[in-house]
Write an enzyme that holds these catalytic residues in place. Structure first.
Site, PDB file in Angstrom:
ATOM      1  CE1 TYR A 152      -4.046  -1.548  -0.319  1.00  0.00           C
ATOM      2  CE2 TYR A 152      -3.733  -2.493   1.852  1.00  0.00           C
ATOM      3  CZ  TYR A 152      -4.449  -2.400   0.675  1.00  0.00           C
ATOM      4  OH  TYR A 152      -5.571  -3.162   0.510  1.00  0.00           O
ATOM      5  CE  LYS A 260      -5.078  -7.937  -5.014  1.00  0.00           C
ATOM      6  NZ  LYS A 260      -5.893  -7.170  -4.088  1.00  0.00           N
TER       7      LYS A 260
HETATM    8  C1  LIG Z   1     -10.787  -9.090   4.530  1.00  0.00           C
HETATM    9  C2  LIG Z   1     -10.057  -8.719   3.294  1.00  0.00           C
HETATM   10  C3  LIG Z   1      -8.904  -7.947   3.384  1.00  0.00           C
HETATM   11  C4  LIG Z   1      -8.182  -7.620   2.244  1.00  0.00           C
HETATM   12  N1  LIG Z   1      -7.004  -6.937   2.377  1.00  0.00           N
HETATM   13  C5  LIG Z   1      -6.288  -6.650   1.275  1.00  0.00           C
HETATM   14  C6  LIG Z   1      -5.014  -6.022   1.390  1.00  0.00           C
HETATM   15  O1  LIG Z   1      -4.548  -5.755   2.488  1.00  0.00           O
HETATM   16  N2  LIG Z   1      -4.336  -5.751   0.249  1.00  0.00           N
HETATM   17  C7  LIG Z   1      -4.834  -6.059  -1.003  1.00  0.00           C
HETATM   18  O2  LIG Z   1      -4.193  -5.772  -2.008  1.00  0.00           O
HETATM   19  N3  LIG Z   1      -6.025  -6.685  -1.129  1.00  0.00           N
HETATM   20  C8  LIG Z   1      -6.742  -6.996  -0.027  1.00  0.00           C
HETATM   21  N4  LIG Z   1      -7.923  -7.663  -0.164  1.00  0.00           N
HETATM   22  C9  LIG Z   1      -8.373  -8.078  -1.526  1.00  0.00           C
HETATM   23  C10 LIG Z   1      -7.800  -9.449  -1.901  1.00  0.00           C
HETATM   24  O3  LIG Z   1      -6.431  -9.390  -2.144  1.00  0.00           O
HETATM   25  C11 LIG Z   1      -8.483  -9.981  -3.173  1.00  0.00           C
HETATM   26  O4  LIG Z   1      -8.362  -9.021  -4.197  1.00  0.00           O
HETATM   27  C12 LIG Z   1      -9.951 -10.325  -2.936  1.00  0.00           C
HETATM   28  O5  LIG Z   1     -10.115 -11.008  -1.730  1.00  0.00           O
HETATM   29  C13 LIG Z   1     -10.501 -11.159  -4.083  1.00  0.00           C
HETATM   30  O6  LIG Z   1     -11.874 -11.384  -3.943  1.00  0.00           O
HETATM   31  P1  LIG Z   1     -12.466 -12.800  -3.409  1.00  0.00           P
HETATM   32  O7  LIG Z   1     -11.796 -13.073  -2.118  1.00  0.00           O
HETATM   33  O8  LIG Z   1     -13.939 -12.540  -3.236  1.00  0.00           O
HETATM   34  O9  LIG Z   1     -12.185 -13.807  -4.459  1.00  0.00           O
HETATM   35  C14 LIG Z   1      -8.661  -8.015   0.967  1.00  0.00           C
HETATM   36  C15 LIG Z   1      -9.808  -8.798   0.872  1.00  0.00           C
HETATM   37  C16 LIG Z   1     -10.507  -9.168   2.020  1.00  0.00           C
HETATM   38  C17 LIG Z   1     -11.709 -10.055   1.877  1.00  0.00           C
END
Ligand SMILES: Cc1cc2nc3c(=O)[nH]c(=O)nc-3n(C[C@H](O)[C@H](O)[C@H](O)COP(=O)(O)O)c2cc1C
Length: 387
Positions: A152, A260
């Site tokens: 981030y 991403k």
């Molecule tokens: C609880 C939670 C926290 C997340 N934290 C981050 C993060 O810190 N950094 C990031 O790039 N994506 C984060 N994401 C997104 C995930 O990397 C990913 O893109 C997403 O979970 C994909 O969707 P899906 O789990 O429904 O398949 C987070 C997702 C969730 C559910």
């Protein structure tokens, strides 16, 4: 080469006469239900919920249903190979664990449990900037296992540079810059539940151990956690960034850089022009823009621009083996798995995440064979029919 899926299937059926009282779920929806039972409203909705009316979450899943697999017959699928080459490394499966922050709200073992499960499966773990545990501790815990670091991009450039240096020193082999979160989205459930874990000191492990971040404080985060959290809230997101500033990241790391959150073909073009090493098609699991294009719909549009010049990965909606097949057939080199692992973590810690990954890879292996392919590398759009 092997038949991983059949072996896992066989192990399950072997328990027929000797049932395991601690048996974990197989079905994605059952993992989610069980996670709902063990998590309080705040953490559960933080994981399961998304932006606004959550139409993007629904779109992500529905999109997979719009594409149908057309299986092929008589193609000798006795031995299968799920491995891929990605950024100069060989991976056992076309799967990585998505970066997910604040895992301490899901299970006390948090990121250490999910990273160890990944390591056991030979699936790269992507450590989030927003991990509760510092990136170095995750590295030490998983030893030589493959890992990437998700950045981030902090408003304080020296903190960003420090994170990059730390990731390189801690043995991470790629940097994922998440571009879709210059600020937290309007998440109705979290607002309803008055739940933002960072304000309670969760998910700040990388920041509170960072020498540059700490040098901005008059007292250490331990002595004055409130001031440290305030500093975090003021610097976490960086909505002023532009494409030109990517050169800053390149200057501060020799590791491959993946972007991403790419959804628009013109952004894919810009990614190419700025010389990044890969893109991840993702809408952050529907957590950022309500009413956004599903990641699977965006994937072929992005691949049309990228044309295999750099790897295209995708996430947002991967639940089962067939989902992986469809994403790969539409041009993804690999996929990231997010929420399924977190429901596994909630239900059974490291064992739960490992079980989710073991089932997903077994399902992928069997579905690949039944699709009529013996290697994931041969999947292309000829295997699909669009409804
Ligand atoms: C609880 C939670 C926290 C997340 N934290 C981050 C993060 O810190 N950094 C990031 O790039 N994506 C984060 N994401 C997104 C995930 O990397 C990913 O893109 C997403 O979970 C994909 O969707 P899906 O789990 O429904 O398949 C987070 C997702 C969730 C559910």
């Amino acid at each position: 080469m092997g038949n991983h899926g059949n072996q896992v299937q066989f192990q399950v059926y072997q328990t027929m006469h000797n049932p395991d009282p601690d048996r974990l779920p197989v079905i994605f929806e059952e993992w989610e239900e069980k996670a709902r039972e063990v998590l309080a409203d705040g953490p559960y909705y933080y994981v399961a919920g998304g932006a606004g009316g959550e139409s993007t979450i629904k779109a992500n899943v529905q999109a997979f249903d719009e594409w149908k697999i057309i299986p092929r017959m008589l193609r000798n699928v006795e031995k299968r190979d799920l491995s891929i080459e990605l950024l100069g490394h060989s991976l056992k499966f076309p799967i990585l664990q998505a970066p997910i922050g604040v895992q301490s709200i899901i299970h006390p073992d948090g990121e250490l449990a999910s990273a160890q499960a990944s390591a056991e499966m030979g699936i790269p773990y992507i450590t989030s900037s927003a991990a509760t545990v510092p990136m170095e501790q995750i590295s030490t815990t998983i030893g030589e296992a493959p890992r990437w670091f998700q950045l981030y991009w902090n408003k304080d450039p020296e903190v960003t540079a420090s994170f990059l240096k730390r990731a390189e020193n801690a043995g991470y082999s790629a940097i994922v810059i998440t571009l879709d979160t210059p600020m937290m989205a309007w998440r109705e459930n979290d607002l309803k539940n008055v739940y933002l874990p960072f304000l309670a000191g969760e998910g700040v492990g990388n920041y509170f151990t960072d020498p540059v971040f700490c040098s901005r404080l008059s007292q250490s985060p331990k002595e004055d956690p409130t001031a440290a959290i305030t500093q975090w809230t003021q610097t976490f997101g960086n909505p002023g960034l532009t494409w030109e500033e990517l050169s800053f990241i390149r200057k501060h790391t020799t590791l491959p850089i993946l972007l991403k959150g790419i959804l628009h073909p013109e952004d894919a073009q810009l990614a190419l022009e700025h010389g990044v090493d890969g893109v991840i098609v993702s809408n952050h699991g529907g957590r950022q823009v309500d009413g956004a294009i599903s990641a699977l719909h965006a994937l072929p549009l992005i691949q049309e621009v990228i044309q295999d010049q750099i790897p295209v990965l995708m996430d947002s909606g991967i639940r089962r083996g067939a989902d992986v097949i469809k994403a790969l057939a539409l041009g993804a080199k690999a996929v990231l798995v997010g929420r399924p692992c977190m429901y596994g973590l909630a239900v059974a810690g490291q064992r739960g995440v490992r079980e989710v990954l073991r089932n997903l890879t077994a399902d992928l292996d069997i579905t690949l064979a039944l699709t009529g392919e013996s290697t994931v590398r041969n999947l292309d759009a000829s295997h699909l029919y669009k409804m």
